[in-house]
Design an enzyme around this catalytic site. Sequence first.
Site: not given
Length: 496
Positions: A110-113, A116
């Site tokens: 997911a784009f949070k990677d 993060l």
Amino acid sequence: MEVLYKSTRSDSTPVKASQAILKGLSEDGGLFVPDHIPVLDKSLSELSKMTYGEVAYEVMKLFLTDFTEEELKACIKNAYDSKFDTEAIAPLVEADGAYFLELFHGATIAFKDMALSILPHLLITSAKKNNVKNEIVILTATSGDTGKAALAGFADVKGTRIIVFYPKDGVSKIQEKQMLTQKGANTHVVGIHGNFDDAQTGVKQLFNDKELAKEMEEAGFQFSSANSINIGRLVPQIVYYVYAYTRLLAEKEIEENEKMNVVVPTGNFGNILAAYYAKNMGLPIGKLICASNDNKVLYDFFKTGVYDKNREFVLTTSPSMDILISSNLERLIYRIAGNDAGKNAKLMNALSGEGRYSITEVMKEELADFYGNFATEAEAAERIRTLYEDCGYIIDTHTAVAAAVYAKYKKDTGDGTKTVIASTASPFKFTRSVMEAIDPKYSSGEDFELVDELAKLGNIAVPGAIEEIRTAPVVHKTVCERTQMKMIVKNFLEIK
Ligand SMILES: *Cc1c(COP(=O)(O)O)cnc(C)c1O
């Protein structure tokens, strides 16, 4: 020129980038904002010849001005490596007249990677620069996705530990298994008896516990947060918009300085704010199209100038957008209030008091770059199905909201500007909803059967992140009451 970071709520002394990253939130409760938006100092055609990591450096160096070249390049190198399953890091895929910017090729799909995977490195570098000798302990309460992305980002990063609390019966089975199988001796995942609010409240109490802070300090630890309002998460998100534009340029899909629109499936307003910052840096972005699901607070706000969270909270198949308070919007409000912290603080007080505020006509005029709309559950599902049937391309439920809103935008405006749609999750992350949208017959399948079927339909390999949890052993087994959270933290850190 040095960029300093100011609070959105008072005129307290500005801090350097590394200090803003360490603090996360300003002491007055405001968010840190850059005192000016720097302008790109490389031409678009120069940038079009660079790799993702090189573009990341050219963008981030302008915001993180107290990092040395060596420090920043090391952070970037540690973040955007083989944790991503493609060298492009964020590839563009053309389908049905739009370009999908796939932001889901990292460890948790997911784009949070995107943010993060670099935040841990920015954080330990910031600690070093400010002579913080303590080990950094990340404490997070999660309702699912952020927890796993933070765990994956911090796992085995020297000088850090991470403790994630989640509601034992409040996350999906796949999300739970993703967390419980997390490797890394510095990681700790704990289920609590209670809901997400209980976990969140418990974590806030630990952050504010003076006695615990003292015991931690003596043992050589200090808390920090991986929250989405940290500028260490916002700045890395600007990069992929510059990257997307310059890829279109390299592929001759766009002429230098021709405008590009972006569509962003929005929850907390972080991703689209990054696009707005990119535009202000000089990237030729036309419209910023803000897509909401049935929780359409932002659509109403762009239409009326009134932000009102007093409404029913709707659970949708795009859960990462089920949000009634978009915290990063505060940074935009501050800016359209003429960078006036007093004015912004008043509006934010109204939001926490009455749950609503309204902006002036003058402020509303500053929002001309934005277009807001929303897609219902049925409209988003329909978009998944038609895109699959017409192009064979399969998108996830969040990206579907964006793609459906883009169709409405084109119908409303007739605007034919080249458009990039931020694709924020792999369809495999939301397999069941995606498969049901394609054909209701799939609603009876088992989770992993549907995964295999999705791979077949889309002619795509099952991502490593999903393959892994089929067989990976559960390594985190702690479950506790809310009242035991402090003890759990002390045990993990071996504080007596
Ligand atoms: C977090 C998230 C969003 C929303 O992004 P914001 O920056 O909070 O607006 C959209 N889609 C997915 C899949 C997400 O995980």
